[in-house]
Motif scaffolding. Structure first.
Motif, PDB file in Angstrom:
ATOM      1  N   GLY A 158       0.804  -1.210   0.000  1.00  0.00           N
ATOM      2  CA  GLY A 158       0.000   0.000   0.000  1.00  0.00           C
ATOM      3  C   GLY A 158       0.836   1.258   0.000  1.00  0.00           C
ATOM      4  N   ASP A 159       0.165   2.400  -0.060  1.00  0.00           N
ATOM      5  CA  ASP A 159       0.880   3.669  -0.066  1.00  0.00           C
ATOM      6  C   ASP A 159       1.649   3.870   1.230  1.00  0.00           C
ATOM      7  N   GLY A 160       1.114   3.374   2.335  1.00  0.00           N
ATOM      8  CA  GLY A 160       1.833   3.491   3.606  1.00  0.00           C
ATOM      9  C   GLY A 160       3.121   2.702   3.587  1.00  0.00           C
ATOM     10  N   ALA A 161       3.077   1.502   3.028  1.00  0.00           N
ATOM     11  CA  ALA A 161       4.272   0.661   2.956  1.00  0.00           C
ATOM     12  C   ALA A 161       5.341   1.272   2.064  1.00  0.00           C
ATOM     13  N   SER A 162       4.938   2.123   1.117  1.00  0.00           N
ATOM     14  CA  SER A 162       5.920   2.745   0.230  1.00  0.00           C
ATOM     15  C   SER A 162       6.879   3.647   0.995  1.00  0.00           C
ATOM     16  N   CYS A 182       1.462  -1.160  -6.195  1.00  0.00           N
ATOM     17  CA  CYS A 182       1.083  -0.335  -5.042  1.00  0.00           C
ATOM     18  C   CYS A 182      -0.381   0.057  -5.143  1.00  0.00           C
ATOM     19  N   GLN A 183      -1.185  -0.384  -4.188  1.00  0.00           N
ATOM     20  CA  GLN A 183      -2.566   0.056  -4.105  1.00  0.00           C
ATOM     21  C   GLN A 183      -2.604   1.327  -3.252  1.00  0.00           C
ATOM     22  N   ASN A 184      -2.604   2.435  -3.928  1.00  0.00           N
ATOM     23  CA  ASN A 184      -2.644   3.717  -3.227  1.00  0.00           C
ATOM     24  C   ASN A 184      -4.102   4.014  -2.874  1.00  0.00           C
ATOM     25  N   ASN A 185      -4.489   3.627  -1.671  1.00  0.00           N
ATOM     26  CA  ASN A 185      -5.876   3.850  -1.247  1.00  0.00           C
ATOM     27  C   ASN A 185      -6.032   5.137  -0.439  1.00  0.00           C
ATOM     28  N   GLN A 186      -5.046   6.026  -0.567  1.00  0.00           N
ATOM     29  CA  GLN A 186      -5.073   7.390  -0.042  1.00  0.00           C
ATOM     30  C   GLN A 186      -4.757   7.526   1.450  1.00  0.00           C
ATOM     31  N   TRP A 187      -4.867   6.427   2.205  1.00  0.00           N
ATOM     32  CA  TRP A 187      -4.688   6.535   3.656  1.00  0.00           C
ATOM     33  C   TRP A 187      -3.817   5.402   4.193  1.00  0.00           C
ATOM     34  N   ALA A 188      -2.703   5.758   4.831  1.00  0.00           N
ATOM     35  CA  ALA A 188      -1.893   4.794   5.566  1.00  0.00           C
ATOM     36  C   ALA A 188      -2.400   4.808   7.008  1.00  0.00           C
ATOM     37  N   ILE A 189      -3.427   4.028   7.263  1.00  0.00           N
ATOM     38  CA  ILE A 189      -4.243   4.108   8.471  1.00  0.00           C
ATOM     39  C   ILE A 189      -4.805   5.525   8.531  1.00  0.00           C
ATOM     40  N   SER A 190      -4.278   6.396   9.393  1.00  0.00           N
ATOM     41  CA  SER A 190      -4.852   7.739   9.502  1.00  0.00           C
ATOM     42  C   SER A 190      -3.979   8.810   8.852  1.00  0.00           C
ATOM     43  N   GLU A 191      -2.959   8.394   8.128  1.00  0.00           N
ATOM     44  CA  GLU A 191      -2.024   9.351   7.521  1.00  0.00           C
ATOM     45  C   GLU A 191      -2.283   9.452   6.023  1.00  0.00           C
ATOM     46  N   PRO A 192      -2.664  10.620   5.514  1.00  0.00           N
ATOM     47  CA  PRO A 192      -2.944  10.750   4.082  1.00  0.00           C
ATOM     48  C   PRO A 192      -1.674  10.663   3.249  1.00  0.00           C
ATOM     49  N   THR A 193      -1.838  10.336   1.986  1.00  0.00           N
ATOM     50  CA  THR A 193      -0.689  10.174   1.100  1.00  0.00           C
ATOM     51  C   THR A 193       0.138  11.451   1.010  1.00  0.00           C
ATOM     52  N   GLU A 194      -0.504  12.607   1.072  1.00  0.00           N
ATOM     53  CA  GLU A 194       0.223  13.870   0.951  1.00  0.00           C
ATOM     54  C   GLU A 194       1.212  14.074   2.081  1.00  0.00           C
ATOM     55  N   ARG A 195       1.078  13.324   3.167  1.00  0.00           N
ATOM     56  CA  ARG A 195       2.028  13.404   4.278  1.00  0.00           C
ATOM     57  C   ARG A 195       3.175  12.411   4.106  1.00  0.00           C
ATOM     58  N   GLN A 196       3.116  11.630   3.039  1.00  0.00           N
ATOM     59  CA  GLN A 196       4.135  10.604   2.841  1.00  0.00           C
ATOM     60  C   GLN A 196       5.053  10.905   1.657  1.00  0.00           C
ATOM     61  N   THR A 197       4.578  11.681   0.709  1.00  0.00           N
ATOM     62  CA  THR A 197       5.380  11.936  -0.488  1.00  0.00           C
ATOM     63  C   THR A 197       5.010  13.278  -1.092  1.00  0.00           C
ATOM     64  N   ARG A 198       5.973  13.916  -1.751  1.00  0.00           N
ATOM     65  CA  ARG A 198       5.720  15.193  -2.422  1.00  0.00           C
ATOM     66  C   ARG A 198       5.587  15.000  -3.923  1.00  0.00           C
ATOM     67  N   VAL A 199       5.729  13.779  -4.394  1.00  0.00           N
ATOM     68  CA  VAL A 199       5.518  13.469  -5.807  1.00  0.00           C
ATOM     69  C   VAL A 199       4.593  12.272  -5.885  1.00  0.00           C
ATOM     70  N   PRO A 200       3.901  12.085  -7.009  1.00  0.00           N
ATOM     71  CA  PRO A 200       3.084  10.881  -7.170  1.00  0.00           C
ATOM     72  C   PRO A 200       3.930   9.631  -6.971  1.00  0.00           C
ATOM     73  N   LEU A 201       3.357   8.627  -6.354  1.00  0.00           N
ATOM     74  CA  LEU A 201       4.132   7.449  -5.976  1.00  0.00           C
ATOM     75  C   LEU A 201       4.776   6.757  -7.178  1.00  0.00           C
ATOM     76  N   VAL A 238       3.644  -0.233 -10.593  1.00  0.00           N
ATOM     77  CA  VAL A 238       2.285   0.135 -10.949  1.00  0.00           C
ATOM     78  C   VAL A 238       1.623   0.737  -9.716  1.00  0.00           C
ATOM     79  N   GLU A 239       1.159   1.967  -9.846  1.00  0.00           N
ATOM     80  CA  GLU A 239       0.408   2.610  -8.764  1.00  0.00           C
ATOM     81  C   GLU A 239      -1.066   2.604  -9.140  1.00  0.00           C
ATOM     82  N   ALA A 240      -1.829   1.802  -8.442  1.00  0.00           N
ATOM     83  CA  ALA A 240      -3.278   1.757  -8.659  1.00  0.00           C
ATOM     84  C   ALA A 240      -3.921   2.804  -7.755  1.00  0.00           C
ATOM     85  N   PHE A 241      -4.393   3.874  -8.370  1.00  0.00           N
ATOM     86  CA  PHE A 241      -4.943   5.009  -7.626  1.00  0.00           C
ATOM     87  C   PHE A 241      -6.393   4.693  -7.271  1.00  0.00           C
ATOM     88  N   THR A 242      -6.614   4.309  -6.021  1.00  0.00           N
ATOM     89  CA  THR A 242      -7.923   3.856  -5.588  1.00  0.00           C
ATOM     90  C   THR A 242      -8.269   4.480  -4.243  1.00  0.00           C
TER      91      THR A 242
END
Length: 388
Positions: free
Chosen positions: A186-190, A213-232, A274-278
């Motif tokens: 997931g996005d969190g694991a990235s 990578c299944q980017n489901n927007q939330w690494a538990i309670s942390e949004p993707t925007e807090r994990q990366t400044r570029v698309p995964l 592959v980033e699956a934006f979901t």
């Protein structure tokens, strides 16, 4: 020491406009990332120059059936956890297209390393869904033979399966096999170091691995925007292999992209990301409360992009299924739910002493001591009952 006293001693103050320490800087605006899409949320087919896909009505019905039955199984497992039959359950609600599309894109000889949420991929690999429940009920450590379906056991440790997959893929090269290896995360694991290390090894050794990578927007309670400044998916560029973002709620696009990525790996061209934006429609797991960290309006936006709804709209537009198909599928879904409920309630409890077996190939004095202590502890309950 206060700012005033520092300034009074002749030391210059930092201008207020430059005080950015501790504040999160917003990503700089740039071009919107391209996302491969073959099916709009309204159920209309669109074309992509790099990922063409032809489908028959039968194939559409099969993909839709996969997603419906996977969703029903997932809902039943969630309900069973609420009833106390499972200790925990990680729902895939909203990610059916990402999993079914990618799972159906693989060959039988390909090998999959999942996380703990790939129930749809397991379905595609032929793993009996009731086998997925044992670990979450606490009666086994997996419940299926990975070699039987080329589908590894679920991995709870975040991100470690990316390294496992890369090592396996490096071995595949040594064996000269025509196989693609797929690592789901997931996005969190990235954000985990294990994933970064896997990217490095895979790139350097040209390993035939697809990082999905299944980017489901939330690494538990942390949004993707807090994990990366570029698309995964763009992270792959820094490691020297291609990456692509696909609409993860579009089962047709996911199928086409994953099929191409697997072929890329099999033909000796190395890894691909592959980033699956979901979107994760439910909680991270049944121990999580998503209402505490995300807005209702956000959920409503993604509900309109439901992967099952958009495929059904296409099927109805193209007359790919009649009323009898949907009626029969509803009946099959109910039957699956009954089978799941029966299976979970009839699972035998494991032998409590079994935890001491198969830890070491030979005897071990410490394990022998622990076995004896636990055996005496368990026996004390029987002695107490007899005394009553």
């Amino acid at each position: 020491m206060t700012v005033e006293s520092t300034a009074a001693r002749g030391k210059p103050r930092r201008p207020a406009a430059k005080r950015t320490a501790g504040k999160r800087q917003q990503p700089q605006p740039g071009p919107k990332p391209e996302m491969v899409q073959l099916l709009t949320p309204e159920g209309e087919r669109v074309e992509h120059p790099d990922y063409a896909l032809e489908t028959t009505p039968e194939q559409l019905r099969e993909l839709y059936r996969d997603m419906v039955l996977t969703r029903r199984f997932d809902a039943e497992a969630t309900a069973l956890q609420r009833q106390g039959e499972l200790g925990l359950w990680p729902s895939l609600l909203g990610q059916e297209a990402a999993q079914i599309g990618s799972g159906r894109a693989l060959r039988e000889t390909d090998y999959v390393f999942p996380t703990y949420r790939e129930h749809g991929v397991a379905w595609c690999r032929g793993v009996d869904p009731t086998k997925l429940l044992g670990m979450f009920r606490g009666v086994n450590h997996g419940g299926w033979d990975p070699a039987s379906n080329n589908f590894h056991l679920y991995t709870i440790v975040i991100g470690s399966q990316a390294l496992h997959a890369t090592g396996y893929a490096m071995g595949v090269v040594k064996d000269g096999a025509d196989v693609a290896v797929v690592a789901y995360f997931g996005d969190g694991a990235s954000s985990q170091g294990d994933v970064a290390e896997a990217f490095t090894f895979a790139a350097v050794y040209n390993a035939p691995v697809v990082f999905f990578c299944q980017n489901n927007q939330w690494a538990i309670s942390e949004p993707t925007e807090r994990q990366t400044r570029v698309p995964l998916y763009q992270r792959a560029q820094g490691y020297g292999f291609p990456g692509v973002r696909v609409d993860g709620n579009d089962v047709l696009a996911v199928l086409a992209v994953t099929r191409a990525a697997a072929e890329h790996a099999r033909t000796g061209q190395g890894p691909m990301l592959v980033e699956a934006f979901t979107y994760r429609m439910g909680a991270h797991t049944t121990s999580d409360d998503p209402t505490r960290y995300r807005r209702k309006e956000e959920l409503e936006v993604w509900e309109a992009k439901d992967p099952l709804l958009r495929l059904r709209r296409l099927m109805e537009r193209e007359n790919a299924a009649d009323d009898a198909f949907f009626t029969d599928l509803d009946a099959e879904s109910d039957a699956l739910a009954r089978r799941v409920r029966e299976a979970i309630r009839t699972m035998p409890d494991p032998d409590g002493m079994a935890m001491f077996e198969h830890t070491y190939a030979d005897g071990h004095t410490l394990v022998d001591e622990e076995r004896a202590q636990y055996g005496a502890y368990v026996a004390s309950f029987a002695d107490h009952h007899e005394g009553d």
